[in-house]
Design an enzyme around this catalytic site. Structure first.
Site, PDB file in Angstrom:
ATOM      1  N   GLU A 222       0.874  -1.176   0.000  1.00 22.07           N
ATOM      2  CA  GLU A 222       0.000   0.000   0.000  1.00 22.07           C
ATOM      3  C   GLU A 222       0.910   1.224   0.000  1.00 22.07           C
ATOM      4  O   GLU A 222       1.529   1.549   1.013  1.00 22.07           O
ATOM      5  CB  GLU A 222      -0.907  -0.006   1.236  1.00 22.07           C
ATOM      6  CG  GLU A 222      -1.817  -1.209   1.335  1.00 22.07           C
ATOM      7  CD  GLU A 222      -2.781  -1.329   0.166  1.00 22.07           C
ATOM      8  OE1 GLU A 222      -2.975  -0.333  -0.566  1.00 22.07           O
ATOM      9  OE2 GLU A 222      -3.339  -2.418  -0.030  1.00 22.07           O
ATOM     10  N   CYS A 256      -2.405   8.457   3.150  1.00 21.13           N
ATOM     11  CA  CYS A 256      -2.008   7.946   1.831  1.00 21.13           C
ATOM     12  C   CYS A 256      -3.071   8.186   0.765  1.00 21.13           C
ATOM     13  O   CYS A 256      -2.759   8.193  -0.432  1.00 21.13           O
ATOM     14  CB  CYS A 256      -1.663   6.461   1.910  1.00 21.13           C
ATOM     15  SG  CYS A 256      -2.992   5.424   2.548  1.00 21.13           S
TER      16      CYS A 256
END
Length: 481
Positions: A222, A256
């Site tokens: 990720e 993120c």
């Protein structure tokens, strides 16, 4: 009591010992029952309630200040939701799936079994040190695995509490926490796990993947990237500003999937900037001592963000600092939200993931121009599109690639357990959350079960036998278009 960073190192030898112990424990119980998995999830659920306040305080100490409400809303509650979601569905997920058998194998029973992979390694970043460590753990436990968690060296207080919490409900052969600096992280990712999860920067993700490749360890990465927001010229600018301001302000942009830049219709950029300033100022009338607004994690990150602003200003960008109370921030790691107009790709702000309270506003003349601009860059972890027209929104979703997306919102897709979360290309690979998390941490094993009647005997060599010729002709006739 404050935990010093350099006092919590785990040696390579100790990590190897723990991994071996977990692998041995897995071999003694390679397929935990539904009840065993639910029992572990219940223990984690109860521990989160018991340690909730300590975890919230620890995160705030690590950030120098983290909004308690944000930690509760973005870390604790989503974990409890994830546990509840998985707990209700484990029986269904574990059930072998019936699959189609080809004629040549009849009578036969074909199934897919979902088997735990073994020991899952989880590398945790600093921005959400609770959720991004324990969310993969929920998936790993649901799939029947053991887990080792490498916490972030930049969140030592939180790491210490997580270690204490997990040790209170799990034996080290089930779940264990590893602490330490960068060299410990490197050694951790070099261990022969059965699956490795890494959340962090793209350049580090490449190194993690190289380390995992030495052991042929599958990875879930990720990685983030520059997640764009596109506003269609028919969408109300104030409404878009409100929804984007909410997402961008969370954790002071240190997310993120935070909106990284906005694609705004040409001629509406100043209206958007003014609306954003007004909304942000109403929600955060002051910043320095505002309990709702989170600080930057470290002096290093603060310096990096200030350098991005300086670089853009020197290259001609218009800087709009949102500082309603006209405060100074010396001696703190608080940083006001900053908008940028007149930016270009030569500026650092458009070359790297921002990961902080800075938001460039770009303009476009036609929606295709905006989509072409985005498609020419690395595929982002998230994409946000604002348009009431469902047909146009569907076309944008179908013509763009991103890990996930929201239509008329920002970041909320991460809170949904019933959809996968994961990147694509430079923003990562693999999925977790909900059912996709269970599948990610399972080995799908295909099984053919034959009974007493063996039809292969009727077509076995020599191949010129009558049954083989008839069957092959029938198959070719049936499969011809």
């Amino acid at each position: 009591m404050t935990i010093q960073k350099d006092t919590c190192q785990t040696s390579t030898t100790e990590m190897s010992r723990l991994l071996e112990k977990q692998k041995e424990a897995y071999l003694t119980s390679p397929l935990p029952s539904k009840d065993e998995r639910i029992d572990k999830l219940n223990k984690l659920n109860d521990a989160l309630f018991e340690f909730k306040d300590r975890l919230i305080r620890a995160v705030s100490v690590d950030f120098s200040h983290r909004s308690e409400s944000e930690t509760l809303m973005l870390e604790i509650i989503p974990l409890l939701e994830g546990i509840a979601y998985n707990r209700k569905r484990i029986r269904k997920w574990m059930k072998p799936e019936k699959r189609h058998s080809p004629i040549t194998l009849l009578p036969a029973k074909v199934e897919v079994y979902y088997q735990p992979v073994g020991v899952v390694g989880i590398v945790v970043p600093w921005n959400f040190p609770i959720f991004l460590g324990l969310s993969p753990l929920i998936g790993a436990i649901s799939a029947g695995n053991k887990a080792m968690i490498k916490t972030s060296e930049f969140a030592p207080q939180t790491s210490a509490i997580i270690k204490q919490m997990l040790a209170s409900v799990f034996h080290e052969s089930e779940v264990t926490v590893i602490e330490g600096e960068v060299e410990v992280s490197r050694a951790f990712t070099s261990l022969p796990f059965d699956h490795l999860v890494f959340t962090g920067a793209t350049n580090v993700g490449k190194q993690v993947m190289k380390s995992a490749a030495e052991n042929l360890t599958p990875v879930t990465l990720e990685l983030g990237g520059k997640s764009p927001a596109i506003i269609h010229n028919s969408f109300p600018i104030k409404e878009a500003a409100s929804r984007l301001a909410f997402g961008k302000a969370l954790n002071a942009g240190q997310v993120c999937v935070s909106p990284d830049y906005i694609m705004c219709p040409e001629g509406q950029e100043h209206e958007l900037a003014k609306a954003f300033v007004d909304i942000f100022s109403t929600r955060y009338p002051n910043i320095r001592n505002n309990a709702d607004y989170t600080a930057i994690i470290s002096e290093r990150q603060l310096a990096r963000l200030n350098n991005i602003i300086k670089d853009a200003e020197e290259k001609g960008a218009t800087i709009i600092t949102i500082n309603p109370a006209d405060e100074t921030f010396e001696g703190t790691r608080k940083m006001p939200m900053t908008l940028m107009l007149n930016v270009n790709d030569d500026m650092l702000v458009m070359q790297e993931e921002i990961f902080g309270p800075i938001l460039p506003i770009l303009t476009y003349t036609g929606i295709k121009d905006a989509l072409n601009y985005i498609s020419a860059k690395d595929r982002p972890l998230a994409l946000y599109y604002f348009d009431w027209d469902k047909k146009r929104a569907d076309e944008v979703m179908q013509s763009t690639h991103s890990g996930g997306a929201c239509i008329n919102d920002s970041m909320t897709h991460v809170m949904v357990d019933d959809i996968p979360f994961g990147g694509i290309g430079a923003s990562g690979m693999g999925h977790y959350h909900g059912h996709e998390g269970f599948l990610n941490f399972s080995k799908a094993k295909g099984i053919v079960r034959k009974g007493r009647i063996n039809t292969i005997d009727f077509i076995a060599p020599p191949w010129n036998n009558t049954m083989f010729r008839l069957l092959s002709k029938f198959q070719l006739w049936r499969l011809k278009r």
